[in-house]
Design a protein around this motif. Sequence first.
Motif, PDB file in Angstrom:
ATOM      1  N   PHE A 246      -2.061 -11.438   0.761  1.00  0.00           N
ATOM      2  CA  PHE A 246      -2.715 -12.157  -0.220  1.00  0.00           C
ATOM      3  C   PHE A 246      -2.067 -13.690  -0.555  1.00  0.00           C
ATOM      4  O   PHE A 246      -2.746 -14.621  -1.074  1.00  0.00           O
ATOM      5  CB  PHE A 246      -2.523 -11.326  -1.699  1.00  0.00           C
ATOM      6  N   ARG A 247      -0.978 -13.819  -0.125  1.00  0.00           N
ATOM      7  CA  ARG A 247      -0.330 -15.092  -0.504  1.00  0.00           C
ATOM      8  C   ARG A 247      -0.060 -15.856   0.595  1.00  0.00           C
ATOM      9  O   ARG A 247      -0.488 -17.355   0.632  1.00  0.00           O
ATOM     10  CB  ARG A 247       1.145 -14.839  -0.840  1.00  0.00           C
ATOM     11  N   PHE A 248       0.078 -15.559   1.998  1.00  0.00           N
ATOM     12  CA  PHE A 248      -0.021 -16.258   2.968  1.00  0.00           C
ATOM     13  C   PHE A 248      -1.364 -16.012   3.688  1.00  0.00           C
ATOM     14  O   PHE A 248      -2.327 -15.642   3.015  1.00  0.00           O
ATOM     15  CB  PHE A 248       1.171 -15.690   4.140  1.00  0.00           C
ATOM     16  N   MET A 249      -1.545 -16.736   4.777  1.00  0.00           N
ATOM     17  CA  MET A 249      -2.898 -16.585   5.610  1.00  0.00           C
ATOM     18  C   MET A 249      -2.802 -14.979   5.955  1.00  0.00           C
ATOM     19  O   MET A 249      -1.856 -14.527   6.403  1.00  0.00           O
ATOM     20  CB  MET A 249      -2.519 -17.429   6.883  1.00  0.00           C
ATOM     21  N   PRO A 250      -3.927 -14.552   5.289  1.00  0.00           N
ATOM     22  CA  PRO A 250      -4.328 -13.076   5.634  1.00  0.00           C
ATOM     23  C   PRO A 250      -4.041 -12.441   6.802  1.00  0.00           C
ATOM     24  O   PRO A 250      -4.542 -12.894   8.081  1.00  0.00           O
ATOM     25  CB  PRO A 250      -5.629 -12.938   4.910  1.00  0.00           C
ATOM     26  N   ASN A 251      -3.269 -11.517   7.054  1.00  0.00           N
ATOM     27  CA  ASN A 251      -3.082 -11.069   8.330  1.00  0.00           C
ATOM     28  C   ASN A 251      -2.953  -9.500   8.195  1.00  0.00           C
ATOM     29  O   ASN A 251      -1.823  -8.877   8.153  1.00  0.00           O
ATOM     30  CB  ASN A 251      -1.797 -11.288   9.057  1.00  0.00           C
ATOM     31  N   PHE A 252      -4.206  -8.975   8.063  1.00  0.00           N
ATOM     32  CA  PHE A 252      -4.114  -7.400   7.717  1.00  0.00           C
ATOM     33  C   PHE A 252      -3.592  -6.456   8.653  1.00  0.00           C
ATOM     34  O   PHE A 252      -2.902  -5.551   8.457  1.00  0.00           O
ATOM     35  CB  PHE A 252      -5.591  -7.151   7.400  1.00  0.00           C
ATOM     36  N   GLY A 253      -3.654  -6.717   9.997  1.00  0.00           N
ATOM     37  CA  GLY A 253      -3.095  -6.101  10.987  1.00  0.00           C
ATOM     38  C   GLY A 253      -1.594  -5.952  11.155  1.00  0.00           C
ATOM     39  O   GLY A 253      -1.087  -4.954  11.173  1.00  0.00           O
ATOM     40  N   TYR A 254      -0.998  -7.207  10.851  1.00  0.00           N
ATOM     41  CA  TYR A 254       0.337  -7.202  10.716  1.00  0.00           C
ATOM     42  C   TYR A 254       1.024  -6.459   9.413  1.00  0.00           C
ATOM     43  O   TYR A 254       1.951  -5.744   9.449  1.00  0.00           O
ATOM     44  CB  TYR A 254       0.960  -8.497  10.917  1.00  0.00           C
ATOM     45  N   ALA A 255       0.368  -6.687   8.324  1.00  0.00           N
ATOM     46  CA  ALA A 255       0.668  -6.042   7.098  1.00  0.00           C
ATOM     47  C   ALA A 255       0.581  -4.627   7.339  1.00  0.00           C
ATOM     48  O   ALA A 255       1.168  -3.992   6.636  1.00  0.00           O
ATOM     49  CB  ALA A 255      -0.281  -6.499   6.046  1.00  0.00           C
ATOM     50  N   ALA A 256      -0.477  -4.099   8.065  1.00  0.00           N
ATOM     51  CA  ALA A 256      -0.512  -2.548   8.047  1.00  0.00           C
ATOM     52  C   ALA A 256       0.550  -2.169   8.927  1.00  0.00           C
ATOM     53  O   ALA A 256       1.100  -0.861   8.853  1.00  0.00           O
ATOM     54  CB  ALA A 256      -1.886  -2.201   8.836  1.00  0.00           C
ATOM     55  N   THR A 257       1.081  -2.829   9.896  1.00  0.00           N
ATOM     56  CA  THR A 257       2.196  -2.374  10.754  1.00  0.00           C
ATOM     57  C   THR A 257       3.554  -2.398   9.829  1.00  0.00           C
ATOM     58  O   THR A 257       4.185  -1.212  10.033  1.00  0.00           O
ATOM     59  CB  THR A 257       2.468  -3.423  11.745  1.00  0.00           C
ATOM     60  N   VAL A 258       3.738  -3.283   8.829  1.00  0.00           N
ATOM     61  CA  VAL A 258       4.935  -3.167   7.994  1.00  0.00           C
ATOM     62  C   VAL A 258       4.873  -2.251   6.920  1.00  0.00           C
ATOM     63  O   VAL A 258       5.956  -1.337   6.958  1.00  0.00           O
ATOM     64  CB  VAL A 258       5.127  -4.701   7.287  1.00  0.00           C
ATOM     65  N   SER A 259       3.545  -1.904   6.779  1.00  0.00           N
ATOM     66  CA  SER A 259       3.364  -0.581   5.780  1.00  0.00           C
ATOM     67  C   SER A 259       3.872   0.707   6.596  1.00  0.00           C
ATOM     68  O   SER A 259       4.274   1.481   5.752  1.00  0.00           O
ATOM     69  CB  SER A 259       1.986  -0.410   5.318  1.00  0.00           C
ATOM     70  N   TYR A 260       3.426   0.849   7.723  1.00  0.00           N
ATOM     71  CA  TYR A 260       4.101   2.020   8.519  1.00  0.00           C
ATOM     72  C   TYR A 260       5.676   2.115   8.569  1.00  0.00           C
ATOM     73  O   TYR A 260       5.988   3.157   8.806  1.00  0.00           O
ATOM     74  CB  TYR A 260       3.155   2.301   9.707  1.00  0.00           C
ATOM     75  N   VAL A 261       5.912   0.964   8.294  1.00  0.00           N
ATOM     76  CA  VAL A 261       7.538   1.115   8.671  1.00  0.00           C
ATOM     77  C   VAL A 261       8.232   1.741   7.420  1.00  0.00           C
ATOM     78  O   VAL A 261       9.113   2.572   7.502  1.00  0.00           O
ATOM     79  CB  VAL A 261       8.153  -0.427   8.695  1.00  0.00           C
ATOM     80  N   ILE A 262       7.676   1.457   6.241  1.00  0.00           N
ATOM     81  CA  ILE A 262       7.845   2.237   5.082  1.00  0.00           C
ATOM     82  C   ILE A 262       7.537   3.711   5.302  1.00  0.00           C
ATOM     83  O   ILE A 262       8.146   4.499   4.870  1.00  0.00           O
ATOM     84  CB  ILE A 262       6.903   1.763   3.868  1.00  0.00           C
ATOM     85  N   VAL A 263       6.374   4.278   6.018  1.00  0.00           N
ATOM     86  CA  VAL A 263       5.948   5.341   5.994  1.00  0.00           C
ATOM     87  C   VAL A 263       7.185   6.257   7.057  1.00  0.00           C
ATOM     88  O   VAL A 263       7.628   7.299   6.587  1.00  0.00           O
ATOM     89  CB  VAL A 263       4.748   5.774   6.754  1.00  0.00           C
ATOM     90  N   VAL A 264       7.618   5.363   8.054  1.00  0.00           N
ATOM     91  CA  VAL A 264       8.577   6.113   8.985  1.00  0.00           C
ATOM     92  C   VAL A 264       9.837   6.206   8.045  1.00  0.00           C
ATOM     93  O   VAL A 264      10.427   7.104   8.498  1.00  0.00           O
ATOM     94  CB  VAL A 264       8.696   4.958  10.228  1.00  0.00           C
ATOM     95  N   LEU A 265      10.333   5.220   7.300  1.00  0.00           N
ATOM     96  CA  LEU A 265      11.589   5.065   6.757  1.00  0.00           C
ATOM     97  C   LEU A 265      11.430   6.440   5.611  1.00  0.00           C
ATOM     98  O   LEU A 265      12.711   7.192   5.547  1.00  0.00           O
ATOM     99  CB  LEU A 265      11.734   3.926   5.728  1.00  0.00           C
ATOM    100  N   VAL A 266      10.572   6.591   4.965  1.00  0.00           N
ATOM    101  CA  VAL A 266      10.515   7.484   4.015  1.00  0.00           C
ATOM    102  C   VAL A 266      10.580   8.851   4.670  1.00  0.00           C
ATOM    103  O   VAL A 266      11.205   9.729   4.139  1.00  0.00           O
ATOM    104  CB  VAL A 266       9.181   7.523   2.914  1.00  0.00           C
ATOM    105  N   ALA A 267       9.797   9.004   5.877  1.00  0.00           N
ATOM    106  CA  ALA A 267       9.662  10.514   6.673  1.00  0.00           C
ATOM    107  C   ALA A 267      11.291  10.838   7.167  1.00  0.00           C
ATOM    108  O   ALA A 267      11.720  11.771   6.822  1.00  0.00           O
ATOM    109  CB  ALA A 267       8.808  10.406   7.542  1.00  0.00           C
ATOM    110  N   LEU A 268      11.705   9.874   7.591  1.00  0.00           N
ATOM    111  CA  LEU A 268      13.153   9.844   8.034  1.00  0.00           C
ATOM    112  C   LEU A 268      14.204  10.339   7.164  1.00  0.00           C
ATOM    113  O   LEU A 268      14.999  11.199   7.312  1.00  0.00           O
ATOM    114  CB  LEU A 268      13.721   8.647   9.151  1.00  0.00           C
ATOM    115  N   LEU A 269      14.140   9.488   5.894  1.00  0.00           N
ATOM    116  CA  LEU A 269      15.089   9.672   4.868  1.00  0.00           C
ATOM    117  C   LEU A 269      14.928  11.145   4.396  1.00  0.00           C
ATOM    118  O   LEU A 269      16.042  11.996   4.033  1.00  0.00           O
ATOM    119  CB  LEU A 269      15.361   8.541   3.766  1.00  0.00           C
TER     120      LEU A 269
END
Length: 282
Positions: A246-269
């Motif tokens: 929403f703040r920078f030039m919208p990059n939905f693909g890269y934002a989705a990749t970063v969101s899956y980093v959260i998924v992986v972190l939560v699963a691992l922890l």
Amino acid sequence: WLFVAPALGLIALFMIYPIAWSLWMSFQSGRGMMLKFAGFANIVRLWNDPVFIKALTNTLTYFVVQVPIMILLALILASLLNNPKLVGRSFFRTAIFLPCVTSLVAYSVLFKGMFALDGIVNSTLEAIGLIASPIPWLTHPFWAKTLVIIAITWRWTGYNMIFYLAAMQNIDKSIYEVARIDGVPAWARFTHITIPLLKPVILFTTIISTIGTIQLFDEVYNLTEGKGGPSNATLTLSLYIYNLTFRFMPNFGYAATVSYVIVVLVALLACLQFFAARERDR
């Protein structure tokens, strides 16, 4: 099946489909909705993105520092408030639990005022001689992180305390009576009786706290006006995803990749915490 079909349809439409679509989107890149398949380019970009590394480091710092403090503090408070001889137990329980139902915006504004250079916190610390000059809580990287940790701890400690308090009230009082007769001191009863019997509840609250901390967004957004400042010192993964979308030039693909980093972190922890708890049971 006909009876549950509407609920299943809503779950599929608003949960399963977005999850599957975001996973597919994480392999695409481009500005706005002009996306094209890019394979693992977004994953490679992660490790060359200094802002992402900063957000990941900040998020893990919050997790490592804040979650143990909050869990330990909640355990201590629950143990104290479980004492039937304590006067005003209901008042203290309500007062400590109240922050987690307080308006996020209201308490963020309050914290910004309290921890300003001329706020009541600095004034009090100076008055009692603990500091010689005001602490820049909102403008110094270290103190800004500290302020976020204080805010999260203040808001969610009471939430975890309620779980521990409910579990403690289900422990057979005769266990404590026997230990007291045998001369076991209070601290030993707490560490060798209370904590082991609360192990399943502690595991549950630790996992819930882990998920909430890794997904941390609200406090940082409100305390730093959505910037994660100063100099990205308080930026979290969730806030970075918001900025990418929403703040920078919208990059939905890269934002989705970063969101899956959260998924992986939560699963691992979560898996590590389950494994640690299982090992202690053996």
